[in-house]
Scaffold this motif. Structure first.
Motif, PDB file in Angstrom:
ATOM      1  N   SER A 180       0.841  -1.192   0.000  1.00  0.00           N
ATOM      2  CA  SER A 180       0.000   0.000   0.000  1.00  0.00           C
ATOM      3  C   SER A 180       0.878   1.245   0.000  1.00  0.00           C
ATOM      4  O   SER A 180       1.919   1.303   0.673  1.00  0.00           O
ATOM      5  N   ALA A 181       0.438   2.260  -0.760  1.00  0.00           N
ATOM      6  CA  ALA A 181       1.236   3.480  -0.863  1.00  0.00           C
ATOM      7  C   ALA A 181       1.045   4.406   0.329  1.00  0.00           C
ATOM      8  O   ALA A 181       1.910   5.247   0.612  1.00  0.00           O
ATOM      9  N   VAL A 182      -0.089   4.283   1.014  1.00  0.00           N
ATOM     10  CA  VAL A 182      -0.390   5.186   2.120  1.00  0.00           C
ATOM     11  C   VAL A 182       0.641   4.998   3.243  1.00  0.00           C
ATOM     12  O   VAL A 182       0.903   3.876   3.683  1.00  0.00           O
ATOM     13  N   GLY A 183       1.226   6.117   3.665  1.00  0.00           N
ATOM     14  CA  GLY A 183       2.253   6.084   4.705  1.00  0.00           C
ATOM     15  C   GLY A 183       3.660   5.984   4.173  1.00  0.00           C
ATOM     16  O   GLY A 183       4.628   6.172   4.928  1.00  0.00           O
ATOM     17  N   GLN A 184       3.821   5.688   2.882  1.00  0.00           N
ATOM     18  CA  GLN A 184       5.147   5.589   2.272  1.00  0.00           C
ATOM     19  C   GLN A 184       5.662   6.982   1.910  1.00  0.00           C
ATOM     20  O   GLN A 184       4.910   7.969   1.898  1.00  0.00           O
ATOM     21  N   THR A 185       6.935   7.057   1.587  1.00  0.00           N
ATOM     22  CA  THR A 185       7.541   8.339   1.207  1.00  0.00           C
ATOM     23  C   THR A 185       8.149   8.233  -0.195  1.00  0.00           C
ATOM     24  O   THR A 185       8.506   7.143  -0.658  1.00  0.00           O
ATOM     25  N   PHE A 186       8.269   9.371  -0.840  1.00  0.00           N
ATOM     26  CA  PHE A 186       8.941   9.449  -2.145  1.00  0.00           C
ATOM     27  C   PHE A 186       9.589  10.817  -2.253  1.00  0.00           C
ATOM     28  O   PHE A 186       9.278  11.750  -1.494  1.00  0.00           O
ATOM     29  N   LYS A 187      10.491  10.935  -3.225  1.00  0.00           N
ATOM     30  CA  LYS A 187      11.200  12.199  -3.426  1.00  0.00           C
ATOM     31  C   LYS A 187      10.807  12.826  -4.760  1.00  0.00           C
ATOM     32  O   LYS A 187      10.664  12.138  -5.763  1.00  0.00           O
ATOM     33  N   ALA A 188      10.641  14.144  -4.714  1.00  0.00           N
ATOM     34  CA  ALA A 188      10.339  14.924  -5.918  1.00  0.00           C
ATOM     35  C   ALA A 188      10.953  16.299  -5.751  1.00  0.00           C
ATOM     36  O   ALA A 188      10.785  16.931  -4.697  1.00  0.00           O
ATOM     37  N   LYS A 189      11.697  16.739  -6.749  1.00  0.00           N
ATOM     38  CA  LYS A 189      12.357  18.053  -6.714  1.00  0.00           C
ATOM     39  C   LYS A 189      13.262  18.207  -5.481  1.00  0.00           C
ATOM     40  O   LYS A 189      13.376  19.289  -4.904  1.00  0.00           O
ATOM     41  N   GLY A 190      13.887  17.098  -5.077  1.00  0.00           N
ATOM     42  CA  GLY A 190      14.810  17.133  -3.956  1.00  0.00           C
ATOM     43  C   GLY A 190      14.146  17.149  -2.600  1.00  0.00           C
ATOM     44  O   GLY A 190      14.845  17.240  -1.578  1.00  0.00           O
ATOM     45  N   LEU A 191      12.834  17.050  -2.520  1.00  0.00           N
ATOM     46  CA  LEU A 191      12.107  17.060  -1.261  1.00  0.00           C
ATOM     47  C   LEU A 191      11.444  15.705  -1.028  1.00  0.00           C
ATOM     48  O   LEU A 191      11.114  14.986  -1.981  1.00  0.00           O
ATOM     49  N   THR A 192      11.239  15.363   0.214  1.00  0.00           N
ATOM     50  CA  THR A 192      10.609  14.096   0.580  1.00  0.00           C
ATOM     51  C   THR A 192       9.156  14.344   0.963  1.00  0.00           C
ATOM     52  O   THR A 192       8.859  15.221   1.794  1.00  0.00           O
ATOM     53  N   PHE A 193       8.263  13.565   0.365  1.00  0.00           N
ATOM     54  CA  PHE A 193       6.833  13.700   0.627  1.00  0.00           C
ATOM     55  C   PHE A 193       6.299  12.392   1.210  1.00  0.00           C
ATOM     56  O   PHE A 193       6.758  11.305   0.858  1.00  0.00           O
ATOM     57  N   THR A 194       5.311  12.525   2.087  1.00  0.00           N
ATOM     58  CA  THR A 194       4.630  11.372   2.669  1.00  0.00           C
ATOM     59  C   THR A 194       3.272  11.210   2.008  1.00  0.00           C
ATOM     60  O   THR A 194       2.492  12.176   1.911  1.00  0.00           O
ATOM     61  N   VAL A 195       2.984  10.000   1.556  1.00  0.00           N
ATOM     62  CA  VAL A 195       1.712   9.736   0.870  1.00  0.00           C
ATOM     63  C   VAL A 195       0.610   9.559   1.916  1.00  0.00           C
ATOM     64  O   VAL A 195       0.711   8.728   2.817  1.00  0.00           O
ATOM     65  N   ILE A 196      -0.460  10.359   1.771  1.00  0.00           N
ATOM     66  CA  ILE A 196      -1.601  10.231   2.690  1.00  0.00           C
ATOM     67  C   ILE A 196      -2.847   9.701   1.967  1.00  0.00           C
ATOM     68  O   ILE A 196      -3.835   9.365   2.623  1.00  0.00           O
ATOM     69  N   GLY A 197      -2.802   9.623   0.635  1.00  0.00           N
ATOM     70  CA  GLY A 197      -3.957   9.140  -0.109  1.00  0.00           C
ATOM     71  C   GLY A 197      -3.592   8.746  -1.522  1.00  0.00           C
ATOM     72  O   GLY A 197      -2.581   9.207  -2.071  1.00  0.00           O
ATOM     73  N   VAL A 198      -4.415   7.867  -2.101  1.00  0.00           N
ATOM     74  CA  VAL A 198      -4.235   7.420  -3.488  1.00  0.00           C
ATOM     75  C   VAL A 198      -5.547   7.665  -4.232  1.00  0.00           C
ATOM     76  O   VAL A 198      -6.626   7.288  -3.753  1.00  0.00           O
ATOM     77  N   LEU A 199      -5.453   8.285  -5.393  1.00  0.00           N
ATOM     78  CA  LEU A 199      -6.633   8.591  -6.194  1.00  0.00           C
ATOM     79  C   LEU A 199      -7.140   7.358  -6.929  1.00  0.00           C
ATOM     80  O   LEU A 199      -6.362   6.453  -7.253  1.00  0.00           O
ATOM     81  N   GLN A 200      -8.434   7.333  -7.187  1.00  0.00           N
ATOM     82  CA  GLN A 200      -9.009   6.246  -7.970  1.00  0.00           C
ATOM     83  C   GLN A 200      -8.472   6.267  -9.393  1.00  0.00           C
ATOM     84  O   GLN A 200      -8.217   7.334  -9.963  1.00  0.00           O
ATOM     85  N   LYS A 201      -8.316   5.093  -9.964  1.00  0.00           N
ATOM     86  CA  LYS A 201      -7.787   4.989 -11.327  1.00  0.00           C
ATOM     87  C   LYS A 201      -8.839   5.451 -12.337  1.00  0.00           C
ATOM     88  O   LYS A 201      -9.996   5.045 -12.281  1.00  0.00           O
ATOM     89  N   GLU A 202      -8.427   6.314 -13.250  1.00  0.00           N
ATOM     90  CA  GLU A 202      -9.334   6.823 -14.269  1.00  0.00           C
ATOM     91  C   GLU A 202      -9.251   6.037 -15.569  1.00  0.00           C
ATOM     92  O   GLU A 202     -10.214   5.955 -16.309  1.00  0.00           O
ATOM     93  N   GLY A 203      -8.089   5.494 -15.871  1.00  0.00           N
ATOM     94  CA  GLY A 203      -7.920   4.781 -17.124  1.00  0.00           C
ATOM     95  C   GLY A 203      -7.621   5.715 -18.275  1.00  0.00           C
ATOM     96  O   GLY A 203      -7.486   6.931 -18.117  1.00  0.00           O
TER      97      GLY A 203
END
Length: 420
Positions: A180-203
């Protein structure tokens, strides 16, 4: 009861006549089948295309007025350089609208800005060509934010510009394939973000419009720390201000009038000066789409009507032949007391029945096509198009069969019996 009996007898006569000349019946059916198939398939494609285009444009929201530099639609001959020299919406204007719009005229005011081509990394996994969108708290009111898991931002997270994010389904699948992605972290533009939600897939969408699958939402304050926001006519990322209307103002006329007055006051425009902003509504795109597909539908109907016309002539020809072959039987029926209207109804019913068989076959062929899985543009056959196809079949049957039926009804019984 008499009407039901006459209908049943007419059906039996028509069915016997059609079975007695099966090859001729099939050839006659083909003309109507091709005609109805042509018309209904055109309408089905147009309806499916319009529905998919509208779905692709769903990101603009409903009952929302957007403050932009450019109008979403304008006619030919409009001096575009006037729009080019306009200032862009600013955070100051967003705050002013948020404070001064009357609470009863709107449900929420949001500002948001978007950049594309971003790369996100989580451990050894990464994903490129992602969108990064900074949003204020009321963004979930102005635009739909369907969550598959997790939650939306809290007001405190947005106001304090925390490094939290809501990511799209494709980003979650690429960065965290087995968990699950919720609670995980990732980096973007040199900053670390914590995932709090995942959007529904649109296709996959028919049009190349923004998709949430590769989009990442972050608080607007955090977004301004990463990207320069345009102010006035300067450079930077251009934000958009959106205001959600209320149900009691269906045309959004009151809200639009209030927003126009406030924006003119905020920008210090004199009474005779033109607006230096555009108030855009999704209805502008919807009206343009409706007009476009109305023209396409009419053109398709005209083309398909030629095929239907050929089918109608085929039915008329077969009915004339049928009257000629059954002249003797008509004379016997009339000598036994059959009324003219019974003979008329008998042949008219046969023509309509024949057209309904052909029309039903054409509609069935369209249904088979719509049942084929489509990724880019799913096709569907609406109840309205089915009704239209059957109605057109009945009308063509009546028009094609009325003259042969009248001729049959007016035959002299003595002369008809002697006919060979």
């Amino acid at each position: 009861m008499k009407a039901l009996r006459l209908t049943f007898e007419s059906f039996r006569f028509a069915w016997d006549a059609l079975k007695g000349n099966l090859l001729r019946t099939i050839l006659s059916l083909l003309g109507v089948t091709v005609g109805i198939f042509s018309i209904i398939s055109v309408f089905a494609v147009v309806d499916s295309l319009e529905a998919n285009v509208r779905q692709s444009m769903s990101f603009v929201g409903d009952k929302v007025i957007y403050v932009n530099k450019w109008p979403w639609s304008f006619g030919p001959g409009v001096p575009w350089w006037k729009y080019f020299n306009r200032p862009v919406p600013t955070v100051r204007e967003f705050r002013a609208l948020q404070r001064n719009l009357s609470p009863g005229s709107n449900r929420g005011v949001a500002i948001f800005a978007n950049t594309s081509g971003n790369t996100f990394k989580a451990g050894s996994n990464s994903m490129t060509s992602c969108s990064l969108e900074g949003v204020s708290y009321d963004f979930y009111i102005v635009s739909d934010v369907p969550l598959a898991e997790g939650r939306y931002f809290t007001p405190q997270e947005v106001e304090s510009a925390r490094s939290v994010a809501i990511i799209g389904a494709d980003i979650a699948a690429n960065l965290y394939p087995n968990t699950s992605a919720v609670g995980q972290t990732f980096k973007a533009k040199g900053l670390t973000f914590t995932v709090i939600g995942v959007l529904q897939k649109e296709g996959k969408k028919l049009l190349d419009t923004p998709s949430n699958d590769a989009n990442c939402l972050i608080p607007f304050g955090m977004f301004t720390k990463i990207f320069a926001i345009a102010s006035g006519g300067g450079g930077g990322v251009t934000p958009t201000i959106g205001v959600k209307g209320v149900d009691s103002d269906p045309g959004l006329l009151n809200l639009e009038s209030e927003m126009q007055g406030l924006m003119r006051t905020i920008r210090g425009l004199k009474p005779r000066e033109e607006d230096s902003f555009s108030l855009n509504r999704p209805e502008m795109l919807a009206n343009a789409i409706t007009s476009l597909f109305s023209v396409i539908g009419v053109a398709g109907a005209v083309i398909g009507s030629f095929a239907m016309l050929v089918g109608g002539f085929g039915i008329a020809n077969i009915m004339f032949v049928s009257v000629k072959e059954r002249t003797n039987i008509i004379g016997i029926q009339k000598s036994l007391g059959a009324k003219n209207y019974f003979i008329l109804f008998q042949f008219l019913f046969e023509a309509v029945f024949l057209c309904l068989l052909g029309g039903g076959a054409g509609i069935f062929l369209v249904f088979l096509i719509t049942a084929i899985p489509q990724d880019a543009m799913p096709l569907f056959l609406s109840a309205g198009n089915i009704t239209l196809g059957l109605t057109v079949s009945v009308v063509i049957g009546m028009l094609a069969g009325i003259i042969p039926a009248v001729l049959a009804a007016n035959l002299d019984p003595v002369i008809a019996i002697r006919a060979k």
